[in-house]
Design an enzyme around this catalytic site. Structure first.
Site, PDB file in Angstrom:
ATOM      1  CG  PHE A   7       0.855 -10.147   4.174  1.00 29.16           C
ATOM      2  CD1 PHE A   7       0.870 -10.608   5.664  1.00 29.16           C
ATOM      3  CD2 PHE A   7       0.543 -11.157   3.866  1.00 29.16           C
ATOM      4  CE1 PHE A   7       0.510 -11.864   5.952  1.00 29.16           C
ATOM      5  CE2 PHE A   7       0.114 -13.096   4.043  1.00 29.16           C
ATOM      6  CZ  PHE A   7      -0.236 -12.576   5.192  1.00 29.16           C
ATOM      7  CB  CYS A   8       0.415  -3.323   4.030  1.00 27.27           C
ATOM      8  SG  CYS A   8       0.164  -2.762   6.113  1.00 27.27           S
ATOM      9  CB  ALA A   9       0.664  -6.504  -0.739  1.00 31.16           C
ATOM     10  CG  HIS A  58      -2.155  -1.275   1.447  1.00 37.16           C
ATOM     11  ND1 HIS A  58      -2.788  -1.313   2.575  1.00 37.16           N
ATOM     12  CD2 HIS A  58      -2.652  -2.266  -0.013  1.00 37.16           C
ATOM     13  CE1 HIS A  58      -3.823  -2.210   1.968  1.00 37.16           C
ATOM     14  NE2 HIS A  58      -3.208  -2.639   0.199  1.00 37.16           N
TER      15      HIS A  58
END
Length: 432
Positions: A381-383, A126
């Site tokens: 995982f911020c993705a 992100h």
């Protein structure tokens, strides 16, 4: 990169903490297995020693004439030089201390010239998806490194198709600036992206390229000059220096032309009596307003210096052996499915994401911690776009309909051992 240092103050007294003879040893808690380096790595002895040594001298930076302040200013600027040298900074590059990679990429996003188009891939963290301006181009997740290079070439060709020739001739088309923003290694799968090849494509189309090296830098040498990249973003807390510092390193022209990232003390060369009568500083100071994170900068520089002295080939070989042990062990568990973007043999750093069929990933992570003292990460995982895609692909590839909507991630680093890997594998086998 040139850094002007202040004259050295009086000699230092005896060290307050002895320098470790093993600076890349990491601190930890006995009995606890940390397989979550990709989120935040443990503290290296080099970082802890550097902070302990400087603490008695802690004072203002760039703001005092006393011995303490002069010592701290010297330490801060030496840290900048050390970090710049470690990452191959060129003359004209700026090394700006930030909080982390997210902060560094947001700073760069704020410094883009008006009208810049940013080209990135949907497989990014992100931090490399969200800061960019409206109108940015997001390319689909490629099936392999070669496809990534071809997709970028096609996208930049399309962007430049109608641009008139620039002063440099047809090979250097004019038009609005273009920045390519790409990861060096995926924080979800650990797969390495073809940074040098992508940089060559960017140069051919007169675009610049920024690399999110948060996951690559802890595992492999990164040299901006050798790779041909324009900007690099790094987090100290992933590079064994968890004291709140990160770095944006790169070409100074856009950074010097942009408004300061923060307005305040230290970023100015003159403030007049009238409203808005301000001259902003050039160089890193322009974007480092306020009291800087001296201890974070010094800790990060200490780890960079220790890594520069280490045998990186030996460290790489050791990690790759552990990674192969982990992946082979996971593949032998019938209820575990690994996530991947590229082919199974694609180069990667010590990160593996996977799912346990029929089990909620959060519950598995909690059980690993409570029953086996093994710490891993769970979630997306911020993705989120990438992780959701890979979960769907894993379900299709495995033919299983009982995969959970989030994943687990085990990540290796300095201090990881075969015993750690085996403990995780044994614990996962019990879940079968």
């Amino acid at each position: 990169m040139t850094v002007t240092l202040v004259p050295p103050p009086a000699p230092l007294p005896a060290r307050t903490a002895p320098a470790s003879s093993r600076p890349l040893d990491v601190l930890g808690v006995p009995g606890q297995i940390n397989l979550d380096h990709a989120a935040s790595a443990p503290c290296a002895r080099a970082a802890a020693d550097a902070v302990a040594e400087l603490l008695p001298w802690y004072a203002s930076v760039h703001r005092g004439a006393g011995a303490l302040s002069r010592r701290c200013t010297l330490a801060y600027e030496r840290a900048r030089q050390t970090v710049g040298d470690f990452f191959g900074a060129r003359p004209g590059d700026h090394v700006i201390f930030t909080r982390n990679t997210t902060d560094a990429l947001n700073l760069l996003a704020r410094a883009l010239p008006t009208g810049t188009t940013v080209v990135t891939f949907a497989g990014e963290h992100h931090a490399n998806l969200l800061p960019w301006p409206r109108g940015s181009v997001r390319l689909p997740v490629p099936a392999g490194p070669g496809e990534a290079v071809r997709a970028l070439d096609a996208a930049l060709t399309e962007l430049r198709r109608d641009a008139p020739p620039g002063a440099g001739g047809p090979s250097r088309p004019a038009g609005p600036p273009v920045l390519v923003a790409v990861t060096g290694a995926s924080n979800v799968t650990g797969e390495r992206w073809p940074v040098a090849e992508l940089a060559a494509v960017a140069r051919r189309h007169a675009a610049r390229i920024a690399v999110d090296a948060a996951q690559l830098a802890p595992h492999a040498p990164v040299d901006v000059a050798a790779l041909g990249v324009d900007y690099l973003a790094v987090s100290g807390h992933k590079l064994y220096a968890p004291f709140g510092a990160g770095v944006l390193l790169g070409r100074g022209d856009w950074l010097d032309a942009a408004p300061p990232y923060l307005a305040g003390g230290g970023a100015t060369s003159h403030v007049g009596d009238a409203t808005h009568e301000v001259r902003w500083a050039a160089g890193p100071a322009r974007h480092e307003a306020g009291t800087p994170n001296l201890l974070g900068a010094v800790a990060l520089a200490a780890v960079c210096a220790a890594l520069a002295e280490a045998d990186r080939d030996e460290l790489h070989a050791r990690e790759q052996a552990l990674l192969a042990r982990l992946r082979q062990g996971l593949a032998a568990l019938p209820h575990v499915v690994e996530l991947r973007t590229f082919g199974p043999a694609a180069p990667r750093v010590g990160i593996v994401s996977f799912v346990v069929a029929g089990r909620d990933s959060g519950e598995v992570a909690a059980e690993l911690a409570a029953r086996h003292d093994v710490g891993v990460r769970d979630g997306l995982f911020c993705a989120h776009p990438l992780a959701r895609r890979l979960l769907a692909e894993a379900a299709a590839r495995s033919g299983r309909a009982d995969l959970p909507p989030t994943a687990l991630r085990a990540s290796l680093g300095l201090g990881s051992t075969a015993r750690d890997v085996d403990r995780l594998l044994a614990a996962l086998a019990e879940l079968g």
